[in-house]
Enzyme design. Structure first.
Site, PDB file in Angstrom:
ATOM      1  N   ASP A  28     -12.987  -0.729 -16.350  1.00 60.23           N
ATOM      2  CA  ASP A  28     -11.583   0.172 -16.251  1.00 60.23           C
ATOM      3  C   ASP A  28     -10.687  -0.340 -17.074  1.00 60.23           C
ATOM      4  O   ASP A  28     -10.172  -1.476 -17.195  1.00 60.23           O
ATOM      5  CB  ASP A  28     -11.256  -0.209 -14.718  1.00 60.23           C
ATOM      6  CG  ASP A  28      -9.849   0.213 -14.482  1.00 60.23           C
ATOM      7  OD1 ASP A  28      -9.184   0.798 -15.239  1.00 60.23           O
ATOM      8  OD2 ASP A  28      -9.399  -0.280 -13.295  1.00 60.23           O
ATOM      9  N   GLU A  42      -6.801 -17.926 -44.139  1.00 60.07           N
ATOM     10  CA  GLU A  42      -6.703 -19.361 -44.149  1.00 60.07           C
ATOM     11  C   GLU A  42      -5.937 -19.667 -42.798  1.00 60.07           C
ATOM     12  O   GLU A  42      -4.724 -19.840 -42.917  1.00 60.07           O
ATOM     13  CB  GLU A  42      -5.703 -19.783 -45.261  1.00 60.07           C
ATOM     14  CG  GLU A  42      -6.655 -19.399 -46.632  1.00 60.07           C
ATOM     15  CD  GLU A  42      -5.704 -19.809 -47.713  1.00 60.07           C
ATOM     16  OE1 GLU A  42      -5.210 -21.004 -47.953  1.00 60.07           O
ATOM     17  OE2 GLU A  42      -5.240 -18.881 -48.670  1.00 60.07           O
ATOM     18  N   GLU A  84      -3.959 -21.503 -39.795  1.00 57.05           N
ATOM     19  CA  GLU A  84      -3.322 -22.760 -39.693  1.00 57.05           C
ATOM     20  C   GLU A  84      -3.399 -23.065 -38.007  1.00 57.05           C
ATOM     21  O   GLU A  84      -3.007 -22.055 -37.454  1.00 57.05           O
ATOM     22  CB  GLU A  84      -2.127 -23.113 -40.448  1.00 57.05           C
ATOM     23  CG  GLU A  84      -2.536 -23.158 -41.960  1.00 57.05           C
ATOM     24  CD  GLU A  84      -1.212 -23.348 -42.761  1.00 57.05           C
ATOM     25  OE1 GLU A  84      -1.223 -23.593 -43.882  1.00 57.05           O
ATOM     26  OE2 GLU A  84       0.048 -22.858 -42.174  1.00 57.05           O
ATOM     27  N   GLU A 142      -3.085 -30.326 -42.216  1.00 61.27           N
ATOM     28  CA  GLU A 142      -1.960 -29.541 -43.152  1.00 61.27           C
ATOM     29  C   GLU A 142      -0.736 -30.305 -43.114  1.00 61.27           C
ATOM     30  O   GLU A 142      -0.728 -31.471 -42.924  1.00 61.27           O
ATOM     31  CB  GLU A 142      -1.636 -28.149 -42.309  1.00 61.27           C
ATOM     32  CG  GLU A 142      -2.257 -27.001 -42.982  1.00 61.27           C
ATOM     33  CD  GLU A 142      -1.593 -26.942 -44.703  1.00 61.27           C
ATOM     34  OE1 GLU A 142      -0.641 -27.527 -44.861  1.00 61.27           O
ATOM     35  OE2 GLU A 142      -2.469 -26.113 -45.290  1.00 61.27           O
ATOM     36  N   GLU A 179      -5.958 -26.736 -41.121  1.00 59.86           N
ATOM     37  CA  GLU A 179      -6.286 -25.433 -41.688  1.00 59.86           C
ATOM     38  C   GLU A 179      -7.972 -25.648 -41.850  1.00 59.86           C
ATOM     39  O   GLU A 179      -8.528 -26.648 -42.190  1.00 59.86           O
ATOM     40  CB  GLU A 179      -5.541 -25.382 -42.861  1.00 59.86           C
ATOM     41  CG  GLU A 179      -5.975 -23.998 -43.535  1.00 59.86           C
ATOM     42  CD  GLU A 179      -5.323 -23.774 -44.940  1.00 59.86           C
ATOM     43  OE1 GLU A 179      -4.096 -23.754 -44.990  1.00 59.86           O
ATOM     44  OE2 GLU A 179      -6.099 -23.342 -45.872  1.00 59.86           O
ATOM     45  N   HIS A 208      -2.634 -16.985 -44.381  1.00 59.84           N
ATOM     46  CA  HIS A 208      -2.721 -16.283 -45.903  1.00 59.84           C
ATOM     47  C   HIS A 208      -3.913 -15.390 -45.690  1.00 59.84           C
ATOM     48  O   HIS A 208      -5.070 -16.091 -45.242  1.00 59.84           O
ATOM     49  CB  HIS A 208      -2.598 -17.191 -46.969  1.00 59.84           C
ATOM     50  CG  HIS A 208      -1.605 -18.052 -46.819  1.00 59.84           C
ATOM     51  ND1 HIS A 208      -1.663 -19.395 -47.886  1.00 59.84           N
ATOM     52  CD2 HIS A 208      -0.584 -18.186 -46.299  1.00 59.84           C
ATOM     53  CE1 HIS A 208      -0.659 -20.047 -47.684  1.00 59.84           C
ATOM     54  NE2 HIS A 208       0.167 -19.356 -46.898  1.00 59.84           N
ATOM     55  N   ARG A 235       3.546 -20.743 -56.207  1.00 62.40           N
ATOM     56  CA  ARG A 235       2.930 -20.723 -54.924  1.00 62.40           C
ATOM     57  C   ARG A 235       4.042 -19.899 -53.858  1.00 62.40           C
ATOM     58  O   ARG A 235       3.288 -20.002 -52.652  1.00 62.40           O
ATOM     59  CB  ARG A 235       2.311 -21.982 -54.416  1.00 62.40           C
ATOM     60  CG  ARG A 235       0.899 -22.035 -54.712  1.00 62.40           C
ATOM     61  CD  ARG A 235       0.293 -23.465 -54.366  1.00 62.40           C
ATOM     62  NE  ARG A 235      -1.211 -23.582 -54.785  1.00 62.40           N
ATOM     63  CZ  ARG A 235      -2.036 -23.165 -54.203  1.00 62.40           C
ATOM     64  NH1 ARG A 235      -1.809 -22.955 -52.610  1.00 62.40           N
ATOM     65  NH2 ARG A 235      -3.275 -23.297 -54.251  1.00 62.40           N
ATOM     66  N   GLU A 289      -3.057 -12.875 -52.721  1.00 64.02           N
ATOM     67  CA  GLU A 289      -2.922 -13.632 -51.533  1.00 64.02           C
ATOM     68  C   GLU A 289      -1.509 -13.348 -50.897  1.00 64.02           C
ATOM     69  O   GLU A 289      -0.475 -13.629 -51.473  1.00 64.02           O
ATOM     70  CB  GLU A 289      -3.126 -14.942 -51.729  1.00 64.02           C
ATOM     71  CG  GLU A 289      -2.868 -16.012 -50.670  1.00 64.02           C
ATOM     72  CD  GLU A 289      -2.691 -17.397 -50.833  1.00 64.02           C
ATOM     73  OE1 GLU A 289      -1.860 -17.718 -52.124  1.00 64.02           O
ATOM     74  OE2 GLU A 289      -2.901 -18.222 -50.023  1.00 64.02           O
ATOM     75  N   ARG A 312       1.165 -14.114 -48.097  1.00 60.94           N
ATOM     76  CA  ARG A 312       1.340 -15.463 -47.542  1.00 60.94           C
ATOM     77  C   ARG A 312       2.093 -15.565 -46.236  1.00 60.94           C
ATOM     78  O   ARG A 312       2.654 -16.426 -45.863  1.00 60.94           O
ATOM     79  CB  ARG A 312       1.836 -16.412 -48.644  1.00 60.94           C
ATOM     80  CG  ARG A 312       1.013 -16.471 -49.673  1.00 60.94           C
ATOM     81  CD  ARG A 312       1.535 -17.465 -50.812  1.00 60.94           C
ATOM     82  NE  ARG A 312       1.987 -18.749 -50.308  1.00 60.94           N
ATOM     83  CZ  ARG A 312       3.263 -19.172 -49.926  1.00 60.94           C
ATOM     84  NH1 ARG A 312       4.331 -18.263 -49.948  1.00 60.94           N
ATOM     85  NH2 ARG A 312       3.664 -20.305 -49.473  1.00 60.94           N
TER      86      ARG A 312
HETATM   87  P1  ADP Z   1      -5.462 -21.622 -51.143  1.00 61.12           P
HETATM   88  O1  ADP Z   1      -5.703 -22.225 -52.564  1.00 61.12           O
HETATM   89  O2  ADP Z   1      -4.435 -20.520 -51.035  1.00 61.12           O
HETATM   90  O3  ADP Z   1      -5.519 -22.887 -50.420  1.00 61.12           O
HETATM   91  P2  ADP Z   1      -8.148 -21.418 -50.229  1.00 61.12           P
HETATM   92  O4  ADP Z   1      -9.027 -22.013 -50.858  1.00 61.12           O
HETATM   93  O5  ADP Z   1      -7.786 -22.267 -48.872  1.00 61.12           O
HETATM   94  O6  ADP Z   1      -6.723 -20.736 -50.881  1.00 61.12           O
HETATM   95  O7  ADP Z   1      -8.913 -19.972 -49.515  1.00 61.12           O
HETATM   96  C1  ADP Z   1      -9.361 -19.263 -50.523  1.00 61.12           C
HETATM   97  C2  ADP Z   1      -9.727 -18.033 -49.503  1.00 61.12           C
HETATM   98  O8  ADP Z   1     -10.102 -16.811 -50.510  1.00 61.12           O
HETATM   99  C3  ADP Z   1     -11.343 -18.265 -48.875  1.00 61.12           C
HETATM  100  O9  ADP Z   1     -11.335 -17.704 -47.599  1.00 61.12           O
HETATM  101  C4  ADP Z   1     -12.208 -17.480 -49.883  1.00 61.12           C
HETATM  102  O10 ADP Z   1     -13.551 -17.255 -49.232  1.00 61.12           O
HETATM  103  C5  ADP Z   1     -11.279 -16.468 -50.206  1.00 61.12           C
HETATM  104  N1  ADP Z   1     -11.833 -15.503 -51.372  1.00 61.12           N
HETATM  105  C6  ADP Z   1     -12.455 -15.881 -52.582  1.00 61.12           C
HETATM  106  N2  ADP Z   1     -12.720 -14.992 -53.316  1.00 61.12           N
HETATM  107  C7  ADP Z   1     -12.374 -13.907 -52.720  1.00 61.12           C
HETATM  108  C8  ADP Z   1     -12.148 -12.582 -52.945  1.00 61.12           C
HETATM  109  N3  ADP Z   1     -12.841 -12.056 -54.203  1.00 61.12           N
HETATM  110  N4  ADP Z   1     -11.657 -11.608 -52.239  1.00 61.12           N
HETATM  111  C9  ADP Z   1     -11.044 -12.017 -50.986  1.00 61.12           C
HETATM  112  N5  ADP Z   1     -11.022 -13.361 -50.512  1.00 61.12           N
HETATM  113  C10 ADP Z   1     -11.715 -14.248 -51.443  1.00 61.12           C
HETATM  114 MG    MG Z   2      -3.415 -19.955 -49.433  1.00 62.00          MG
HETATM  115 MG    MG Z   3      -2.490 -23.875 -45.670  1.00 57.92          MG
HETATM  116 MG    MG Z   4      -5.788 -22.955 -48.052  1.00 56.17          MG
END
Ligand code: ADP
Ligand code: MG
Ligand code: MG
Ligand code: MG
Ligand code: MG
Length: 443
Positions: free
Chosen positions: A52, A131, A133, A188, A195, A244, A315, A332, A334
């Site tokens: 339901d 990513e 948190e 973090e 994270e 992110h 960043r 990315e 954010r």
């Molecule tokens: P940051 O440097 O912003 O802290 P992280 O290293 O924590 O980034 O996270 C990077 C993320 O990006 C991971 O989840 C990774 O698997 C992902 N990633 C890597 N290559 C690709 C891609 N080609 N497309 C999408 N996501 C990706």
């Molecule tokens: Mg990030």
């Molecule tokens: Mg972070």
């Molecule tokens: Mg990160």
């Protein structure tokens, strides 16, 4: 991995599964589940299991409440943690109406629909690496959350500063047992904040993973007497929690964002996707930052984005191009926070990007200076706009954009806008501690 019906039947036996947890996600992103004993397996596999739907947030009216749960067999997973009543497996389901059609109010169905659009546009997958948190708070003797953080740690701290370390490690171990590839886990910036990053996956699987991840974090934290929250800004004065999203599109040839000959080694597709993201950023904010509280995170000074801009080096802007190239070429975003319904959030950024590709939207130049030291005039000169500053303005921006309406489809769009208007109306009537602290004695 996809399983056949017979494989599921034999897995139920060989893994001694007693209960099946049938999961789906409501409008606001909460995981809902119906648990059935394995005696119901045949009915489930025959797509005859009804429920339901009338009391589910954002679903349907009473007169059309009978709905079917159609299991996605590729989501089969046995929960690693024990149960005194036998083992429990989960299957994520698609919600269908009584006349056998995908229910358009199901956020997961909607993302499946958009994946179809993506394929029509010539892509094979939309890769999402989240990513998320979260904060760990202590619980009181009744098991209720307190506002006491569990540690005083900061970015990348190690024990004994990081008391959450054992809990976080256990979360990672459980995730690995469930088949996640965890890439990193760390403390973090804020005290009590963590994270955990797991490997990117195609959009639908990534959204499923985010939902599963939240369940694991909350479950394991409880075992440590801690309360995990994905609320975007639980405490003022310290960073909030974001999620992110790293994004890329693939074709049969590989990463469609990579072009060794392009500017910054990015392809035209990447630039158009970026152009779409930036031009719809204000209107999808309500979807990726869905709470009144989300906007307490999107303020200057706490590492969260406030302005619509992108950069290949800095960043701080809304969209960053991480340094990695080749197969890891990605954008990315954010602003997204972990309170967002991941199915809706991913649908929104995908539709924004596809719109950029269809209409060849060129992004503004990148902003590689610190935007936070620019004054309003300088930001205007550089065509940098602000993200909406509260849920009310975000909802208005959403309503002004037909592309975002198309991203959600009529049913989800209407229910979402209505829910957010009610949320804002209720918030407007609240009188907060801040107001009493400021005004009670002075006036
Ligand atoms: P940051 O440097 O912003 O802290 P992280 O290293 O924590 O980034 O996270 C990077 C993320 O990006 C991971 O989840 C990774 O698997 C992902 N990633 C890597 N290559 C690709 C891609 N080609 N497309 C999408 N996501 C990706
Ligand atoms: Mg990030
Ligand atoms: Mg972070
Ligand atoms: Mg990160
Ligand atoms: Mg990192």
């Amino acid at each position: 991995k996809t399983y056949t019906q017979d494989e599921i039947r034999s897995l139920v036996k060989s893994e001694h599964v007693e209960f099946l947890r049938l999961m789906f996600t409501d409008l606001m992103g909460s995981i809902k589940n119906v648990e059935v004993p394995t005696s119901q397996l045949d009915k489930l596999l025959d797509n005859k299991l009804m429920f339901d739907g009338s009391s589910i947030d954002g679903f349907v009216r009473i007169e059309e409440s009978d709905m079917y749960l159609i299991p996605d067999l590729s989501t089969w997973m046995v929960f690693p943690w024990g149960s005194e009543h036998g083992r429990v497996a989960r299957l994520i389901c698609e919600v269908y109406t009584a006349d056998g059609k995908p229910f358009t109010g199901d956020p997961r169905n909607n993302l499946i629909r958009l994946m179809g659009e993506m394929k029509e546009a010539g892509f094979t997958s939309f890769n999402i690496g989240p990513e998320p948190e979260f904060f760990l708070f202590k619980m009181d003797e009744n098991g209720d959350p307190t506002l006491k953080l569990n540690d005083k740690g900061s970015y990348f701290d190690l024990a004994p500063m990081d008391l959450g370390e054992n809990c976080r490690r256990d979360i990672v171990l459980e995730m690995e047992k469930m088949g996640f590839e965890v890439e990193a886990a760390h403390h973090e910036v804020a005290p009590g904040q963590h994270e955990i990053d797991f490997k990117y996956a195609d959009a639908l699987e990534a959204a499923d993973n985010i939902q599963t991840f939240k369940l694991v974090v909350k479950t394991i934290a409880r075992q440590y007497g801690l309360f995990a929250t994905f609320m975007p800004k639980p405490l003022e004065g310290i960073n909030g929690s974001g999620m992110h999203l790293n994004m890329s599109l693939s074709t049969a040839e590989g990463n469609a964002f990579y072009d060794p000959k392009g500017e910054l080694e990015l392809s035209e597709t990447a630039y158009h996707f970026l152009g779409g993201l930036l031009s719809h950023a204000r209107s999808f904010t309500a979807i990726v930052n869905p709470l009144v509280n989300s906007y307490k995170r999107l303020v200057p000074g706490f590492e969260a984005p406030v302005y619509v801009a992108w950069s290949g080096s800095n960043r701080s802007p809304l969209v960053r191009v991480p340094n990695a190239r080749g197969n890891s070429t990605r954008l990315e975003i954010r602003s997204v926070d972990p309170a967002a319904n991941p199915y809706l959030a991913i649908a929104a950024v995908l539709e924004a990007g596809l719109d950029g590709i269809r209409n060849k939207i060129t992004p503004e130049d990148s902003v590689d200076r610190n935007i936070y030291v620019m004054d309003e005039g300088e930001r205007e000169e550089n065509h940098i706009s602000n993200l909406p500053d509260n849920l009310h303005n975000a909802t208005k921006a959403l309503q002004a954009d037909p592309v975002m309406k198309a991203a959600l489809g009529d049913h989800l769009y209407q229910s979402f806008v209505e829910a957010k208007r009610l949320e804002w109306a209720s918030y407007r009537q609240s009188v907060t501690k801040w107001e009493r602290d400021q005004y009670l004695e002075q006036y």
